[in-house]
Motif scaffolding. Structure first.
Motif, PDB file in Angstrom:
ATOM      1  N   UNK A   1     -27.129   2.237  23.056  1.00  0.00           N
ATOM      2  CA  UNK A   1     -28.548   2.107  23.304  1.00  0.00           C
ATOM      3  C   UNK A   1     -28.657   0.697  23.805  1.00  0.00           C
ATOM      4  N   UNK A   2     -27.590  -0.249  24.410  1.00  0.00           N
ATOM      5  CA  UNK A   2     -27.875  -1.393  24.826  1.00  0.00           C
ATOM      6  C   UNK A   2     -28.767  -1.645  25.870  1.00  0.00           C
ATOM      7  N   UNK A   3     -28.637  -0.759  26.977  1.00  0.00           N
ATOM      8  CA  UNK A   3     -29.710  -1.051  28.075  1.00  0.00           C
ATOM      9  C   UNK A   3     -30.959  -0.759  27.707  1.00  0.00           C
ATOM     10  N   UNK A   4     -31.131   0.369  27.119  1.00  0.00           N
ATOM     11  CA  UNK A   4     -32.525   0.967  26.824  1.00  0.00           C
ATOM     12  C   UNK A   4     -33.121  -0.522  25.770  1.00  0.00           C
ATOM     13  N   UNK A   5     -32.297  -0.989  24.959  1.00  0.00           N
ATOM     14  CA  UNK A   5     -32.749  -2.094  24.276  1.00  0.00           C
ATOM     15  C   UNK A   5     -33.330  -3.150  24.839  1.00  0.00           C
ATOM     16  N   UNK A   6     -32.470  -3.535  25.778  1.00  0.00           N
ATOM     17  CA  UNK A   6     -32.708  -4.584  26.959  1.00  0.00           C
ATOM     18  C   UNK A   6     -34.188  -4.350  27.639  1.00  0.00           C
TER      19      UNK A   6
ATOM     20  N   UNK B   1     -30.718  -1.838  35.522  1.00  0.00           N
ATOM     21  CA  UNK B   1     -29.549  -1.946  35.168  1.00  0.00           C
ATOM     22  C   UNK B   1     -28.791  -0.748  34.380  1.00  0.00           C
ATOM     23  N   UNK B   2     -29.852   0.367  34.186  1.00  0.00           N
ATOM     24  CA  UNK B   2     -29.575   1.479  33.599  1.00  0.00           C
ATOM     25  C   UNK B   2     -29.248   2.440  34.362  1.00  0.00           C
ATOM     26  N   UNK B   3     -29.096   2.204  36.013  1.00  0.00           N
ATOM     27  CA  UNK B   3     -28.771   2.990  37.119  1.00  0.00           C
ATOM     28  C   UNK B   3     -27.351   2.706  37.385  1.00  0.00           C
TER      29      UNK B   3
ATOM     30  N   UNK C   1     -26.708  -4.489  45.714  1.00  0.00           N
ATOM     31  CA  UNK C   1     -27.797  -4.199  45.036  1.00  0.00           C
ATOM     32  C   UNK C   1     -28.827  -3.259  45.443  1.00  0.00           C
ATOM     33  N   UNK C   2     -28.430  -2.139  45.308  1.00  0.00           N
ATOM     34  CA  UNK C   2     -29.134  -0.957  45.983  1.00  0.00           C
ATOM     35  C   UNK C   2     -30.459  -0.601  44.934  1.00  0.00           C
ATOM     36  N   UNK C   3     -30.563  -1.226  43.786  1.00  0.00           N
ATOM     37  CA  UNK C   3     -31.762  -0.840  43.001  1.00  0.00           C
ATOM     38  C   UNK C   3     -32.470  -1.934  42.748  1.00  0.00           C
TER      39      UNK C   3
END
Length: 488
Positions: free
Chosen positions: A370-375, A327-329, A160-162
């Motif tokens: 665009x899933x993660x950006x939408x989240x 989650x985007x990283x 869980x680095x981020x």
């Protein structure tokens, strides 16, 4: 001997995974070790919620209540404002409602669910360890078959680095705190509703008794006037007036009986009983405690559980945004396995048959439609909704207090006026009785004054109940007694 080998196998797997972690450069802050300590996290939850009170133990008289009685870390409930009314019957009814009310049990179930979700969120912070075993048999049609036995253990762990997992766990913790506060406010609301229904039922009993006393008086008056008419010293007009008043009084008695039965059923429903209108209560209303002084500090609203719950939901929304952005990283996960395979079950854990494997995987999201950006957008919108909900809850709390304070002033003045009206009507009736006996006034005059006395009695009974109701409303709006210790 086999179990000892298996224990060593599992320990070796854990050591292997940790050594792999040490060889990978991580941008890990110093708080990660604290995040992994579930016991410290639980202690933080308990400290933030105050004294723990096993309220769920009171829910064990029903099937669902038995499940909730297993929960131990619930918020405490302060009912000093009910104790100040000095009514043991009311306190007993409130306790019964907290044991059996179905709506309150629904709030308790939500707390139970949130606790399970918190455990689920914490589980992702801990390496997952699994054990596998198997046996396979094969061979050709013309030769003997052979068997292969296998036994192994595997470990997987996302680093869980981020802070994605940690933020999710904190959001689950915030939601649990909010639901516990929802449960506490539901307890307060149930207690207040029971008190309101209880005093409404007492007033209904009083109104019924007043209606019955009106009938008793008019029945006797009707008898006297009938005798006078039969003896030629009365008139039919007076008799007709008495009969009219008596018929109206009988109608009012039936209405009072219906109101009493309705109030009884309403209270029985709050208690979780079958609404059969058979509950017995006190026959007189207690005196309301003294009115609150002017200039109450707004800090009292910090005690309201619904306001605190709205604040906790804001914290959860912020943590959920952090989790969505993390989650985007890139995500790094570690995995490892160790085990043995042999044609002989007894040799499966021999050193010659042991194989091990360790791996580190890096996953970087590139194209996801665009899933993660939408989240992230979803969590941002939820944060804005939580902020708006907090403002609405705070405004409602201020409105509740302002309304209760206004009611307190108005009801106090009305009670004084109605008490004066009742005393004056009773004095007028006493004088009218003497004048009627002396022949100075007629029966119609006495009947009119009697109706004023009965109306004053009905009005005063209603205002006494309203005075108690506003006391309940004010303490519910303030989250407890106005003179209790303020929160820090």
């Amino acid at each position: 001997m086999r179990m000892n080998n298996l224990s060593r196998l599992t320990a070796a797997m854990l050591a292997l995974t940790l050594s792999a972690c040490a060889n990978i450069p991580l941008f890990q802050d110093a708080n990660d070790s604290e995040a992994l300590d579930s016991s410290q996290t639980q202690e933080a939850i308990d400290d933030s919620l105050g004294v723990v009170n096993p309220t769920f133990a009171m829910l064990n008289q029903s099937t669902s209540g038995q499940r909730f009685s297993q929960l131990s870390d619930t918020v405490s409930l302060n009912t000093n404002w009910l104790v100040r009314l000095e009514d043991s019957t009311l306190l007993t009814l409130v306790q019964e409602a907290q044991r059996n009310n179905p709506s309150l049990q629904g709030f308790a179930a939500n707390v139970e669910r949130a606790q399970a979700l918190l455990v689920q969120a914490r589980a992702a912070l801990i390496p997952a360890v699994g054990i596998t075993s198997g046996v396979s048999t094969g061979g050709s049609l013309e030769s003997d078959s052979s068997s292969l036995f296998s036994l192994g253990a595997g470990v997987s762990w996302e680093l869980d680095i981020w802070g994605r997992i940690r933020s999710g766990e904190m959001a689950a913790q915030n939601n649990l705190e909010a639901l516990k506060l929802d449960y506490q406010f539901a307890q307060y609301s149930i207690a207040a509703n029971v008190a309101r229904a209880y005093y409404l039922l007492i007033e209904a009993n009083q109104q019924y008794d007043i209606a019955q006393s009106v009938i008793d008086v008019l029945t006797e008056t009707h008898r006297i006037v009938t005798v006078q008419v039969e003896n030629g010293i009365g008139d039919q007009g007076s008799l007709a007036l008495v009969m009219t008043d008596l018929a109206n009084a009988q109608d009012r008695l039936l209405s009072a009986e219906g109101a009493k039965r309705s109030a009884t059923r309403a209270l029985e429903l709050l208690l979780g009983r079958y609404p059969q209108a058979e509950l017995l209560t006190m026959t007189s209303l207690p005196k309301a405690p003294p009115a609150v002084p002017p200039g109450l500090p707004s800090a009292l609203l910090k005690r309201r559980p619904d306001v605190l719950a709205a604040e906790r939901r804001i914290a959860a929304a912020f943590n959920q945004i952090d989790a969505a952005e993390a989650a985007t990283l890139p995500a790094i996960s570690l995995s490892g396995s160790i085990g043995g395979a042999s044609n002989s079950l007894s040799n499966i854990l021999d050193s010659d048959n042991i194989l091990w494997q360790a791996a580190a995987n890096l996953l970087y999201p590139l194209i996801d439609g665009g899933l993660l950006d939408a989240q992230v957008d979803v969590r941002t919108a939820e944060q804005e909704a939580a902020l708006a909900s907090y403002v609405a809850t705070a405004l409602t709390a201020f409105n509740d207090v302002e309304q209760a304070l206004d009611d307190n002033l108005l009801i106090t003045k009305r009670q004084e006026a109605l008490l004066l009206a009742l005393n004056s009507a009773q004095k007028a009736l006493a004088v009218a009785d003497l004048q009627y006996k002396e022949g100075e006034i007629g029966l119609l005059d006495v009947l009119q004054i009697q109706q004023r006395v009965f109306a004053a009695q009905r009005n005063y009974a209603s205002i006494e109940r309203a005075n108690l109701t506003q006391y309940i409303d004010l303490n519910l709006a303030l989250g407890g007694l106005w003179d209790d210790k303020l929160p820090n």
